[in-house]
Enzyme design. Structure first.
Site, short mmCIF file in Angstrom:
data_model
loop_
_atom_site.label_atom_id
_atom_site.label_comp_id
_atom_site.label_asym_id
_atom_site.label_seq_id
_atom_site.Cartn_x
_atom_site.Cartn_y
_atom_site.Cartn_z
N ARG A 81 6.38 0.27 -3.26
CA ARG A 81 6.14 -0.09 -4.55
C ARG A 81 7.36 0.13 -5.63
NH1 ARG A 81 1.07 1.33 -3.06
NH2 ARG A 81 1.23 3.53 -4.86
N ARG A 98 0.76 -1.04 0.01
CA ARG A 98 0.06 0.10 -0.04
C ARG A 98 0.74 1.17 -0.04
NH1 ARG A 98 -4.76 -0.08 3.99
NH2 ARG A 98 -5.31 1.73 2.81
N CYS A 99 2.19 1.02 0.08
CA CYS A 99 2.90 2.34 0.14
C CYS A 99 3.75 2.70 -1.13
CB CYS A 99 4.32 1.95 1.44
SG CYS A 99 5.43 3.18 1.27
N ARG A 100 3.73 3.75 -1.54
CA ARG A 100 4.20 4.25 -2.97
C ARG A 100 5.67 3.95 -2.91
NH1 ARG A 100 6.10 8.97 -5.01
NH2 ARG A 100 5.40 10.09 -3.16
#
Length: 113
Positions: free
Chosen positions: A14, A9-11
């Site tokens: 990713r 969920r963390c940019r």
């Protein structure tokens, strides 16, 4: 084997994962929010990073602000807080042998792969 401690969920996490994929290196993904770290694992990661436990804490997380901010905590208490609340752990963390980095900015991962 390269490992990435990843939160999908963390940019930034990713982006770090994409760097490893683009490098065509074999790696393991550890979704640390699902497969929580124990105290010894977290201590080993902190040691490889060469930082203090406090430097691994996400200090803007609500749980940090409500339960820990402003208190005098030992390293053991900070590690205990991260084990109990893995959202407090900065991400992504990439480990390659004895080297480790926090992928902030994600490009720092390139220094150890």
């Amino acid at each position: 084997m390269i490992k990435i401690y990843h939160n999908p969920r963390c940019r930034k996490s990713r982006e770090g994962l994409a760097i490893l994929e683009d490098a065509n290196k074999a790696f393991d993904v550890i979704k640390y929010l699902e497969d929580q770290l124990n105290t010894n694992e977290l201590k080993a990661i902190i040691s490889k990073l060469g930082i203090t436990p406090l430097e691994l804490v996400r200090k803007n997380e609500a749980i940090w602000k409500s339960d820990y901010k402003g208190k005098t905590l030992t390293d053991a208490q900070i590690i205990e807080a991260m084990v109990k609340h893995p959202k407090l752990i900065e991400r992504p963390i990439v480990i390659n042998g004895d080297k480790a980095v926090i992928g902030r900015p994600p490009e720092s991962i390139l220094n150890i792969i």
